[in-house]
Design a protein around this motif. Structure first.
Motif, PDB file in Angstrom:
ATOM      1  N   HIS A 170     -18.811  38.693  -1.662  1.00 37.28           N
ATOM      2  CA  HIS A 170     -20.053  38.048  -1.207  1.00 37.28           C
ATOM      3  C   HIS A 170     -19.748  37.192   0.016  1.00 37.28           C
ATOM      4  N   HIS A 171     -20.190  37.652   1.162  1.00 33.58           N
ATOM      5  CA  HIS A 171     -19.988  36.909   2.405  1.00 33.58           C
ATOM      6  C   HIS A 171     -21.030  35.788   2.501  1.00 33.58           C
ATOM      7  N   LYS A 193     -22.740  35.067   5.068  1.00 35.55           N
ATOM      8  CA  LYS A 193     -23.891  35.663   5.736  1.00 35.55           C
ATOM      9  C   LYS A 193     -23.749  37.178   5.674  1.00 35.55           C
ATOM     10  N   GLY A 194     -24.781  37.865   5.318  1.00 31.71           N
ATOM     11  CA  GLY A 194     -24.722  39.321   5.239  1.00 31.71           C
ATOM     12  C   GLY A 194     -24.686  39.821   3.810  1.00 31.71           C
ATOM     13  N   ASN A 195     -24.821  41.122   3.649  1.00 29.50           N
ATOM     14  CA  ASN A 195     -24.863  41.740   2.324  1.00 29.50           C
ATOM     15  C   ASN A 195     -23.479  41.788   1.689  1.00 29.50           C
ATOM     16  N   PRO A 196     -23.413  41.760   0.347  1.00 32.42           N
ATOM     17  CA  PRO A 196     -22.129  41.891  -0.335  1.00 32.42           C
ATOM     18  C   PRO A 196     -21.475  43.236  -0.012  1.00 32.42           C
ATOM     19  N   THR A 197     -20.139  43.243   0.017  1.00 35.10           N
ATOM     20  CA  THR A 197     -19.382  44.450   0.352  1.00 35.10           C
ATOM     21  C   THR A 197     -18.547  44.890  -0.850  1.00 35.10           C
ATOM     22  N   ASP A 214     -24.490  42.960 -10.200  1.00 30.34           N
ATOM     23  CA  ASP A 214     -23.954  44.289 -10.456  1.00 30.34           C
ATOM     24  C   ASP A 214     -22.828  44.186 -11.485  1.00 30.34           C
ATOM     25  N   HIS A 227     -17.012  39.949  -9.078  1.00 39.01           N
ATOM     26  CA  HIS A 227     -17.664  39.351  -7.915  1.00 39.01           C
ATOM     27  C   HIS A 227     -16.828  38.189  -7.380  1.00 39.01           C
ATOM     28  N   TRP A 273     -16.593  35.241  -4.155  1.00 41.05           N
ATOM     29  CA  TRP A 273     -17.161  34.526  -3.012  1.00 41.05           C
ATOM     30  C   TRP A 273     -16.004  33.808  -2.308  1.00 41.05           C
ATOM     31  N   ASP A 328     -26.651  32.277  -2.763  1.00 40.84           N
ATOM     32  CA  ASP A 328     -27.141  33.372  -3.606  1.00 40.84           C
ATOM     33  C   ASP A 328     -26.794  33.141  -5.073  1.00 40.84           C
TER      34      ASP A 328
END
Length: 485
Positions: free
Chosen positions: A99-100, A102-106, A225, A230, A232, A279
């Motif tokens: 989880h970045h 900024k931006g979508n999780p990768t 998910d 997960h 961060w 988030d």
């Protein structure tokens, strides 16, 4: 007719390692007594014959455990039915989700062959293996008993019943200390031997935060998910979240203790999460976050290294012999592998029932296992740094891509049967470090570390060569351009 009595083993510690050790010894023909200093943790709703998760289990304040192929192979070699029960109550993880800010999780896949880690709560692992051991007829488990002394010469363990205060002696032919990172058996070994021992408290601590299940028309649901661990990563601190079978997530904030000192109050904690984990905060809610920090203890991260692990007929294994940071997910797997290796060595000595055989086995275990334990401790510390920083960088992604590309070009099937050998022959081809450690139990930790270092040197040398060639090409073009001008 005279019957030779079965040899007697004493195991100190009724955690997963102690109970699995007891099962292994019982299957080799030993009568086993397990002593545990804590009260009985069993729940009436969990039966040894059932795979069902109990309605209520003890929840020690800890991040989840992860089972990988290494730990599963260890349990499989001792009791295959136990593997089924553990995996039934675990959640498979295909990779990590980064989880970045900024931006979508990768997503980052763990292994190109589709191997998984399995997330399972610590309290549930304890209960399942404990109940399995308790059902074995030649295993006796006694709670609220603390070891207070060891006579190494005469093979006598001194114990105290913490309920009555009564002390008594227990004779043994073999004694295993599986009583955790604060092992009392290790303490007695240190006093009786020239054991090399060190412990180190990291500057980072962690606090558990529980993310509750969400609700939809079908009932409970995961809010994140469930196929991934997960992460961060935020440089010097990070949050990790792992799914549970009941649709909750066990989360933990890892940060320097000085940072935790500054997060004791709502006017600091909420803005901190708003700035770095917005988030996650939206899913947790401010009230639950505050409650976690007010009620859950700050837990420490400790590394323990020791050498030797035995004296005479007494051996220490599991966290008592080695503790390391949890970021490679190998703490439980390594400890379970301890049991597999010890059991295999005893099998080679036909159960190891006479004193000379026990001494040979313990000496062999101490000498052969040490290098692997040091290796995984070092790898775990390196993974701790990567989890906080590297996993979110392009360089890490490119390196992983090269690793997996070379892996695909040279991969071979894993066919070694570990019931017949401790480790397999030297592996060939290119294998990423993570795959070797987590999914190749035929490769020892030390062999995996050496192979990964060799592969890294190859990639680095190729990268330097390409850089020189590229620089040479640019310089050549520049010279030719000057000639034209």
């Amino acid at each position: 007719m005279n019957m030779t009595p079965a040899p007697k083993a004493v195991v100190v510690g009724a955690g997963p390692v102690g109970c699995l050790s007891a099962i292994a010894l019982a299957k080799l023909g030993w009568d086993v007594v397990v002593y545990e200093r804590r009260p009985d943790i069993r729940a009436d709703s969990l039966q040894a014959s059932s795979c069902e998760i109990p309605a209520r289990i003890p929840r020690p304040r800890s991040i989840n455990l992860t089972l990988s192929a290494r730990g599963i192979a260890a349990v499989q070699s001792i009791d295959s039915t136990l593997v089924e029960r553990l995996l039934y109550n675990a959640v498979p993880l295909q990779g990590r989700m980064v989880h970045h800010l900024k931006g979508n999780p990768t997503p980052q896949q763990y292994d190109r062959q589709g191997h998984c880690l399995y997330s399972i709560e610590r309290g549930l692992v304890n209960l399942i293996i404990l109940e399995t051991a308790a059902a074995v007829k030649n295993i006796s488990i006694k709670f609220s008993h603390k070891a207070v002394g060891v006579d190494f010469k005469n093979n006598v363990l001194r114990l105290c019943n913490s309920v009555t205060g009564q002390e008594f002696d227990e004779n043994f032919d073999l004694c295993i200390g599986a009583d955790g990172s604060n092992s009392i058996i290790r303490h007695f070994l240190m006093r009786a031997t020239q054991m090399e021992y060190s412990q180190h408290y990291l500057s980072h601590e962690y606090v558990e935060i529980r993310l509750q299940a969400g609700k939809n028309s079908s009932g409970d649901t995961f809010l994140l998910d469930s196929d991934h661990l997960h992460v961060w990563p935020r440089g010097n601190f990070t949050v990790v979240a792992m799914p549970n079978k009941d649709k909750t997530f066990t989360c933990a904030l890892f940060a320097p203790r000085e940072m935790f000192d500054n997060l004791q109050y709502p006017d600091a904690l909420i803005p901190f999460f708003q700035a770095h984990f917005p988030d996650l905060l939206s899913l947790l809610g401010e009230k639950r976050l505050l409650s976690a920090f007010q009620n859950n203890p700050r837990s420490q991260l400790i590394t323990v290294k020791a050498n030797l692990y035995h004296k005479g007929s007494v051996l220490v294994i599991g966290d008592g012999a080695h503790s390391f940071v949890p970021f490679f997910g190998q703490g439980l797997n390594c400890a379970l592998e301890d049991v597999r290796i010890l059991s295999a060595l005893l099998c080679e000595e036909k159960g190891g029932c006479d004193p000379s055989a026990i001494h040979r086995v313990f000496k062999h275990y101490s000498e052969s296992r040490h290098e692997d334990l040091i290796a995984i401790g070092d790898l775990a510390m390196d993974s701790h740094l990567k989890m906080r920083r590297s996993v979110a960088t392009w360089s890490y992604t490119i390196r992983a891509y090269i690793d997996n590309l070379l892996y695909a070009l040279s991969e071979s099937l894993f066919v070694v049967k570990l019931s017949q050998t401790i480790f397999g022959p030297e592996s060939t081809g290119w294998i990423p470090l993570y795959s070797m450690v987590s999914f190749r139990p035929d490769i020892s930790y030390s062999a995996a570390k050496k192979k990964a270092e060799h592969q890294k040197r190859l990639v680095d040398s190729v990268g330097i060569s390409l850089a020189i060639l590229g620089l040479g090409y640019i310089l050549h073009a520049f010279i030719n351009l000057n000639k034209l001008l």
